[in-house]
Design a protein around this motif. Structure first.
Motif, PDB file in Angstrom:
ATOM      1  N   ALA A  38      37.643  35.741  38.334  1.00  0.00           N
ATOM      2  CA  ALA A  38      36.435  35.072  39.089  1.00  0.00           C
ATOM      3  C   ALA A  38      36.656  35.279  40.766  1.00  0.00           C
ATOM      4  O   ALA A  38      37.947  35.493  41.146  1.00  0.00           O
ATOM      5  N   ARG A  39      35.762  35.167  41.313  1.00  0.00           N
ATOM      6  CA  ARG A  39      35.721  35.446  42.815  1.00  0.00           C
ATOM      7  C   ARG A  39      35.777  34.004  43.355  1.00  0.00           C
ATOM      8  O   ARG A  39      35.054  33.128  43.399  1.00  0.00           O
ATOM      9  N   GLN A  45      40.727  36.021  41.352  1.00  0.00           N
ATOM     10  CA  GLN A  45      41.658  35.347  40.485  1.00  0.00           C
ATOM     11  C   GLN A  45      41.609  35.081  39.457  1.00  0.00           C
ATOM     12  O   GLN A  45      40.361  34.930  38.950  1.00  0.00           O
ATOM     13  N   ARG A  46      42.473  34.742  38.495  1.00  0.00           N
ATOM     14  CA  ARG A  46      42.069  34.512  37.063  1.00  0.00           C
ATOM     15  C   ARG A  46      42.336  32.937  37.218  1.00  0.00           C
ATOM     16  O   ARG A  46      43.510  32.343  37.682  1.00  0.00           O
ATOM     17  N   GLU A  60      31.391  32.623  39.991  1.00  0.00           N
ATOM     18  CA  GLU A  60      31.167  34.051  40.086  1.00  0.00           C
ATOM     19  C   GLU A  60      32.202  34.896  39.677  1.00  0.00           C
ATOM     20  O   GLU A  60      33.207  34.988  39.928  1.00  0.00           O
ATOM     21  N   ARG A  61      31.754  35.537  38.068  1.00  0.00           N
ATOM     22  CA  ARG A  61      32.659  36.321  37.783  1.00  0.00           C
ATOM     23  C   ARG A  61      32.974  37.747  38.549  1.00  0.00           C
ATOM     24  O   ARG A  61      32.103  38.211  39.122  1.00  0.00           O
ATOM     25  N   ALA A  62      34.153  38.285  38.486  1.00  0.00           N
ATOM     26  CA  ALA A  62      34.686  39.324  38.937  1.00  0.00           C
ATOM     27  C   ALA A  62      34.823  40.436  37.713  1.00  0.00           C
ATOM     28  O   ALA A  62      35.763  40.351  36.986  1.00  0.00           O
ATOM     29  N   ILE A  63      33.962  41.341  37.710  1.00  0.00           N
ATOM     30  CA  ILE A  63      34.008  42.435  36.608  1.00  0.00           C
ATOM     31  C   ILE A  63      34.690  43.692  37.188  1.00  0.00           C
ATOM     32  O   ILE A  63      34.632  44.086  38.214  1.00  0.00           O
TER      33      ILE A  63
END
Length: 63
Positions: A38-39, A45-46, A60-63
């Motif tokens: 995620a942001r 960061q996890r 907010e997912r970080a892909i």
């Protein structure tokens, strides 16, 4: 495995199983926690997040 959401602080709940004869035994309810990328403050960061926070868009997912 962490049993606490880092966003909403949801964690393990304790209580009793209650049988038909009203005999009680201890049990726990654990939230559905997922480890996601995620942001956080502009960085990826996890973190451990419950699925309710993921579904509602609090993360907010970080892909």
């Amino acid at each position: 495995m962490a049993y606490r959401c880092e966003i909403c602080d949801k964690h393990t709940a304790h209580g009793n199983n209650v049988s038909h004869s009203h005999k009680k035994t201890k049990r726990v309810w654990r939230p559905n926690i997922q480890r996601v990328r995620a942001r956080v403050n502009g960085r990826t960061q996890r973190i451990y997040v419950c699925t309710r926070c993921l579904r509602s868009g609090r993360v907010e997912r970080a892909i």
